[in-house]
Enzyme design. Structure first.
Site: not given
Ligand code: IDP
Length: 143
Positions: A11, A51, A114, A117, A128
């Site tokens: 990212k 997304y 974070n 992905h 994807e």
């Molecule tokens: P993942 O990336 O670990 O698969 P997902 O649940 O698919 O997690 O969520 C996609 C992205 O959305 C996450 O990587 C994160 O950056 C963001 N995200 C997910 N949950 C939250 C939240 O509760 N607050 C803010 N950002 C979130």
């Protein structure tokens, strides 16, 4: 165990930290092979489409804004049990919950930014990978 393909995105935060190589090393140490790769700056439309599953979530706009804030590095990874193996080395979505030694524990600043992905299941992995790469861009890693 089955040989699988999964989609990885480094990212904008991690690209900005100049740790693409460090993250690639972790893929290689985990037995994951890069079979396609491209750096690109996602458009808003691309990020929203990628997304789309999260479009009703409160964090959707912030997520899209973040994903288009700079270039990303996108790769298809191949290996035994690649989807789960990749999730393992990434660590939990929230870096505060991620196991020590995982990519997110070591490099991510927050749940919003974070670092990486990774596809969460074999079916979504195929979708994807196909979102970013055509069949002629996926290389067989054989000689
Ligand atoms: P993942 O990336 O670990 O698969 P997902 O649940 O698919 O997690 O969520 C996609 C992205 O959305 C996450 O990587 C994160 O950056 C963001 N995200 C997910 N949950 C939250 C939240 O509760 N607050 C803010 N950002 C979130």
């Amino acid at each position: 165990m089955a040989v699988e393909r999964t989609l990885s995105i480094i990212k904008p935060d991690a690209v900005a930290k100049n740790i693409i190589g460090e993250i690639y090393s972790r893929f290689e140490r985990a037995g994951l092979k890069i079979v396609a790769a491209r750096m690109l700056h996602l458009s808003r439309e691309q990020a929203e489409a990628f997304y789309a599953v999260h479009k009703e979530r409160p964090f959707f706009k912030d997520l899209v804004d973040f994903m288009i804030s700079g270039p990303v590095m996108v790769q298809a990874l191949e290996g035994e049990n690649a989807v789960a193996r990749h999730r393992e080395i990434m660590g939990a979505t929230d870096p505060k919950q991620a196991e020590p030694g995982t990519i997110r524990a070591d490099f991510a600043d927050s749940i919003d930014e974070n670092a990486v992905h990774g596809s969460d299941a074999v079916e979504t992995a195929t979708q994807e990978v196909n979102f970013f790469f055509g069949p002629d861009e996926l290389c067989a890693r054989t000689r």
